[in-house]
Design an enzyme around this catalytic site. Structure first.
Site, short mmCIF file in Angstrom:
data_model
loop_
_atom_site.label_atom_id
_atom_site.label_comp_id
_atom_site.label_asym_id
_atom_site.label_seq_id
_atom_site.Cartn_x
_atom_site.Cartn_y
_atom_site.Cartn_z
N LYS A 62 -14.13 8.38 15.66
CA LYS A 62 -13.78 8.12 14.49
C LYS A 62 -13.48 9.58 13.52
O LYS A 62 -12.72 9.84 13.42
CB LYS A 62 -14.56 7.37 14.39
CG LYS A 62 -14.37 7.02 13.17
CD LYS A 62 -16.10 5.78 12.31
CE LYS A 62 -16.25 6.46 10.77
NZ LYS A 62 -17.31 6.53 10.45
N CYS A 85 -13.84 -7.90 1.10
CA CYS A 85 -14.45 -8.63 2.03
C CYS A 85 -15.32 -7.59 2.55
O CYS A 85 -15.66 -7.08 3.72
CB CYS A 85 -12.95 -8.23 3.25
SG CYS A 85 -12.95 -9.30 4.69
N CYS A 104 -13.75 -14.54 0.11
CA CYS A 104 -12.68 -15.46 0.24
C CYS A 104 -11.88 -16.01 -1.26
O CYS A 104 -10.51 -15.77 -1.75
CB CYS A 104 -12.76 -16.33 1.54
SG CYS A 104 -13.38 -15.11 3.05
N CYS A 161 -9.76 -13.16 -2.92
CA CYS A 161 -8.40 -12.62 -2.07
C CYS A 161 -7.47 -11.81 -2.30
O CYS A 161 -6.86 -13.97 -2.34
CB CYS A 161 -9.61 -12.67 -0.70
SG CYS A 161 -8.58 -11.45 0.33
N CYS A 214 -4.53 -15.34 5.90
CA CYS A 214 -5.91 -14.81 6.51
C CYS A 214 -6.64 -16.20 7.16
O CYS A 214 -6.54 -17.13 6.53
CB CYS A 214 -6.90 -13.85 5.44
SG CYS A 214 -8.48 -13.59 6.41
#
Ligand code: SF4
Length: 224
Positions: free
Chosen positions: A128, A198, A205, A208, A214
């Site tokens: 990463k 999130c 939510c 959001c 989603c």
């Protein structure tokens, strides 16, 4: 859903989150300060592992004020380095990695490696960190940097299967569903989105911007 329909959904998700970030003035990521600066991107990416963004930002800005190249970094004492990066997680280990990375870079003329394989030979640099360094430092976009935010949000959005655990695997899957031009921007946007909306435990939510797009896979406790 066809590939085209899925890519259209992803683009709509991306556009709405970008708009929300701009309107909400969401904080920038620590790495965004080091675009086009490979050495600083590498060190910031290594220090950022499992560390809050604000602590990485403070630590890197203080550190680079003392030394902004590998040779000068090696002139700092262990105590100076540790004091400067003290608020990042695993600071003692990262201070050791920092010195080792700078030593290796000096041996190769100060240049930061250009490949994942070479970068991951450096202590404290995993896949990463390597991909993030190449993306931020050199503008390389062959891969999508997968961190905890990209993985968690990707699963919730239905872009990555729930059982996916390894970042390189998630990267392979995301590359099949994200439009190519979004690859370089996905990680930074998901980091900001993960902090603002999130969240890991209580995703917001109800407010959001992509609620209707989603499937909320695995979400048990959305904030009302
Ligand atoms: S609707 Fe909820 S789970 Fe889905 S992206 Fe938004 S905050 Fe995350």
């Amino acid at each position: 859903m066809t590939t085209n329909e899925e890519q259209a959904r992803v683009r709509e998700i991306y556009d709405r989150i970008v708009e929300a970030a701009e309107k909400g003035h969401w904080d920038q990521t620590a790495l965004s300060y080091y675009i086009g600066q490979p050495f600083k991107a590498l060190i910031a990416a290594m220090l950022s592992a499992q560390t809050r963004e604000e602590h990485t930002i403070a630590a890197t800005q203080a550190l680079f004020a003392l030394a902004d190249n590998p040779a000068d970094m090696l002139k700092l004492s262990d105590a100076q380095i540790l004091r400067t990066i003290g608020r990042v997680n695993y600071a003692p280990a990262k201070a050791t990695y920092l010195r080792d990375i700078c030593q290796k870079l000096v041996e190769r003329g100060g240049e930061v490696p250009h490949t994942v394989d070479e970068l991951t030979e450096l202590k404290g640099v995993g896949w990463k960190v390597a991909v993030l360094t190449l993306a931020i430092g050199y503008g390389r976009t062959e891969d999508i940097t997968v961190d905890v935010h990209v993985l968690r949000i990707g699963i919730r959005l239905g872009l990555i299967p729930v059982e996916t655990k390894k970042p390189p695997k998630a990267n392979d899957i995301l590359k099949t569903v994200l439009p190519r031009d979004l690859w370089p921007h996905w990680n930074g946007l998901m980091v900001r989105f993960g902090r603002a909306i999130c969240a890991p435990t209580y995703p917001k939510c109800k407010i959001c911007p992509v609620n209707d797009l989603c499937p909320k896979i695995g979400v048990e406790r959305p904030v009302k």
